[in-house]
Design an enzyme around this catalytic site. Sequence first.
Site, mmCIF file in Angstrom:
data_model
loop_
_atom_site.group_PDB
_atom_site.id
_atom_site.type_symbol
_atom_site.label_atom_id
_atom_site.label_comp_id
_atom_site.label_asym_id
_atom_site.label_seq_id
_atom_site.Cartn_x
_atom_site.Cartn_y
_atom_site.Cartn_z
ATOM 1 C CD GLU A 157 -2.887 -0.846 -0.080
ATOM 2 O OE1 GLU A 157 -2.955 0.235 -0.676
ATOM 3 O OE2 GLU A 157 -3.429 -1.892 -0.477
HETATM 4 C C1 LIG Z 1 3.040 -9.792 0.577
HETATM 5 C C2 LIG Z 1 2.710 -8.734 -0.405
HETATM 6 C C3 LIG Z 1 1.380 -8.457 -0.691
HETATM 7 C C4 LIG Z 1 1.051 -7.504 -1.657
HETATM 8 N N1 LIG Z 1 -0.264 -7.303 -2.001
HETATM 9 C C5 LIG Z 1 -0.549 -6.540 -3.089
HETATM 10 C C6 LIG Z 1 -1.872 -6.493 -3.629
HETATM 11 O O1 LIG Z 1 -2.800 -7.087 -3.098
HETATM 12 N N2 LIG Z 1 -2.082 -5.773 -4.764
HETATM 13 C C7 LIG Z 1 -1.083 -5.089 -5.393
HETATM 14 O O2 LIG Z 1 -1.331 -4.475 -6.420
HETATM 15 N N3 LIG Z 1 0.181 -5.101 -4.887
HETATM 16 C C8 LIG Z 1 0.470 -5.810 -3.769
HETATM 17 N N4 LIG Z 1 1.750 -5.852 -3.274
HETATM 18 C C9 LIG Z 1 2.783 -5.048 -3.907
HETATM 19 C C10 LIG Z 1 3.238 -3.886 -3.034
HETATM 20 O O3 LIG Z 1 2.236 -2.915 -2.950
HETATM 21 C C11 LIG Z 1 4.556 -3.354 -3.629
HETATM 22 O O4 LIG Z 1 5.546 -4.355 -3.382
HETATM 23 C C12 LIG Z 1 4.964 -2.043 -3.032
HETATM 24 O O5 LIG Z 1 4.070 -1.025 -3.430
HETATM 25 C C13 LIG Z 1 6.378 -1.600 -3.430
HETATM 26 O O6 LIG Z 1 6.635 -1.821 -4.782
HETATM 27 P P1 LIG Z 1 7.960 -2.625 -5.195
HETATM 28 O O7 LIG Z 1 8.003 -3.860 -4.402
HETATM 29 O O8 LIG Z 1 7.984 -2.769 -6.669
HETATM 30 O O9 LIG Z 1 9.159 -1.711 -4.738
HETATM 31 P P2 LIG Z 1 9.787 -0.476 -5.556
HETATM 32 O O10 LIG Z 1 8.720 0.421 -6.025
HETATM 33 O O11 LIG Z 1 10.729 -1.015 -6.562
HETATM 34 O O12 LIG Z 1 10.591 0.265 -4.415
HETATM 35 C C14 LIG Z 1 11.894 -0.152 -3.953
HETATM 36 C C15 LIG Z 1 12.402 0.887 -2.946
HETATM 37 O O13 LIG Z 1 12.535 2.166 -3.615
HETATM 38 C C16 LIG Z 1 11.809 3.164 -2.908
HETATM 39 N N5 LIG Z 1 11.272 4.130 -3.863
HETATM 40 C C17 LIG Z 1 10.698 3.885 -5.060
HETATM 41 N N6 LIG Z 1 10.357 5.046 -5.640
HETATM 42 C C18 LIG Z 1 10.706 6.030 -4.804
HETATM 43 C C19 LIG Z 1 10.629 7.462 -4.832
HETATM 44 N N7 LIG Z 1 10.100 8.112 -5.854
HETATM 45 N N8 LIG Z 1 11.107 8.168 -3.764
HETATM 46 C C20 LIG Z 1 11.632 7.532 -2.702
HETATM 47 N N9 LIG Z 1 11.747 6.186 -2.623
HETATM 48 C C21 LIG Z 1 11.285 5.450 -3.653
HETATM 49 C C22 LIG Z 1 10.709 2.416 -2.147
HETATM 50 O O14 LIG Z 1 10.274 3.142 -1.014
HETATM 51 C C23 LIG Z 1 11.454 1.129 -1.781
HETATM 52 O O15 LIG Z 1 12.192 1.339 -0.619
HETATM 53 C C24 LIG Z 1 2.084 -6.771 -2.289
HETATM 54 C C25 LIG Z 1 3.422 -7.022 -1.957
HETATM 55 C C26 LIG Z 1 3.739 -8.012 -1.063
HETATM 56 C C27 LIG Z 1 5.186 -8.306 -0.789
#
Ligand SMILES: Cc1cc2nc3c(=O)[nH]c(=O)nc-3n(C[C@H](O)[C@H](O)[C@H](O)COP(=O)(O)OP(=O)(O)OC[C@H]3O[C@@H](n4cnc5c(N)ncnc54)[C@H](O)[C@@H]3O)c2cc1C
Length: 583
Positions: free
Chosen positions: A432
């Site tokens: 989220e």
């Molecule tokens: C168990 C689990 C359940 C989930 N459930 C759902 C679901 O039901 N539906 C759904 O759609 N998704 C779901 N997700 C996905 C989840 O919402 C994402 O993993 C999360 O939003 C982060 O995206 P990412 O993992 O690609 O990380 P990334 O976006 O690649 O981020 C990596 C790091 O970079 C940082 N970062 C990225 N951009 C910026 C910025 N502009 N400024 C500062 N920092 C930044 C982030 O804070 C993080 O520390 C789930 C994930 C997990 C692990």
Amino acid sequence: MPSPIKDIRFTLHDVLNFSDHYAALGLNHQVDADLINMVLDEASRFAQAELEPINAAGDQGCVLADGVVTTPPGFKEAYRKYISTGWAGLCGEAEYGGQALPEAFGFMLEEICCTANMAWTMYPGLSRGCIAALSEHGSAEQKSRFLPRLLTGEWTGTMCLTEPHAGSDVGLARTQASLQADGTYRIAGTKIFISAGEHDMADNIVHLVLARTPDAPGGTRGISMFVVPKINLDGTRNAVKCGNIEEKMGIHGNSTCELLFEDAVGYLVGEENNGMRYMFTMMNAARLAVGLQGVSVAQAAYNRASEYARERLQMRALSGPKAPDKVADPIIWHPDVRRLLLTQRAIIEGGRTLVYYVAQLVERTSHAPDEDSRENAQLQLDFLTPIAKALLTELGFESANLAVQTFGGHGFIREAGVEQYVRDLRITLLYEGTTGIQALDLVGRKMLGNQGAGLQAFGDFMLAVADEAEVEFPDMADKLRGLHEDWARISMEIGGRAMQDPEEVGAASVDYLFYSGYVVLAVFWTKIALAGRQHEHADYGASKVDIARFYFARVLPRTRAHELAMASGAGNLMQVGELAFTA
Ligand SMILES: Cc1cc2nc3c(=O)[nH]c(=O)nc-3n(C[C@H](O)[C@H](O)[C@H](O)COP(=O)(O)OP(=O)(O)OC[C@H]3O[C@@H](n4cnc5c(N)ncnc54)[C@H](O)[C@@H]3O)c2cc1C
């Protein structure tokens, strides 16, 4: 394990006075203190009997075989009981079979269930988000097709945003939606990490999917929202399947799925290219629910830690034996163990009050009789949502870690039953929108973006609380007034620096979020202390005042470190040479 019913009641009735709140909204003919107590008691009975006993077993995880996901032992049966008693429709629209109770009731149910079993509670939790988005943005036909079964709980919901290359940056999503002659769309693409994406608990799963039409503009402006049911309306299987479920650090009982959409039939929600706006209905509600997960699971961990600290005998108290008849004193007599326990209490109860205050704001935005009150509530709600999500998950996680610390080495051992809470909670800081993303939202959109209007609206409430505390707690009142000034000054400084260098926003953001969060909790701890003074059971009330004093003395000073970090500017991050980042 006891459910925190007594403290929840105290928060709702004594601190936040929900009866007056509902009277002001003109809802008191429909909801009153007795109804609140009844829902709390019944939810607690259900959670204790059905959810808590299957929490540890849920840790063994879900199994995927031949495209079918089997949830852990007992999950399906508990869900059947949940829906047979009508919990799924608690806050849903009456027209579609819901009980139409105000939103705070959903928070109460969610808290009690989540304290007992977070992984299980996520299944109905996802449905609630799906229901909220369809209620607000679905067509009359979509509502009448999907809402009744979602509200009985026969069907569950999901939110499908994430793709392998599109996480925080949802605008990168590539899933395609092409319009067909019959007005439906064909959805093609891969979504990952979809919570409750496939399972054996319900007859059908209603996926809300973000995708883009062929000529859509790039980024979030070209995202549309579609309803894609797992089972089509004619009873045939839609072309969406679960390709994989993730092996995770925690919440093993909740399936986290890769979903493959292979020209699945989808129905457009609202208008094309407006999907992000609609998804925000779901995400804002979901962000608050995730903040509440932080509080709820921290409470479960604390329950175990406080019990253990009374029983575990190690060494004598510094001031002499407290249990001379025993080989050593209970560890609760050691100042550091008290620090561990009181920090947990301060986080949990301050956090709970923030969550239910936000629930009141949600209700005010839709039910307040006058426009000014609705607008004021919306400003505060927008400002507090990223704080509630990020602060309460970060501090909830800290709190669960402190519970493990209270157990010593035994906390690290699975049998003690406390390490699961740390693993389960860890995800709340990520999904989220990570803490970093919440902080950017807070500083960029909610503070600078509206010229501090949200901060000012909450600031007015803060000064009113300081006035209320003037006689009984003048020290707290003074502190709040000082923090009110500092907060405004710091916000102005960040705004000023951001005009010179946009990196200053990102560099200050997480510290600003924590700073703001600790100040917000100080406001609520003042309210808790005031309610404690008035409480009919003097000992119980005095314990609240004690924890409030602990919060002001030992937790609130953390603001100072965050203030200094913010003042140091972006240079110590952005001018650091490449070598500092090499592995
Ligand atoms: C168990 C689990 C359940 C989930 N459930 C759902 C679901 O039901 N539906 C759904 O759609 N998704 C779901 N997700 C996905 C989840 O919402 C994402 O993993 C999360 O939003 C982060 O995206 P990412 O993992 O690609 O990380 P990334 O976006 O690649 O981020 C990596 C790091 O970079 C940082 N970062 C990225 N951009 C910026 C910025 N502009 N400024 C500062 N920092 C930044 C982030 O804070 C993080 O520390 C789930 C994930 C997990 C692990």
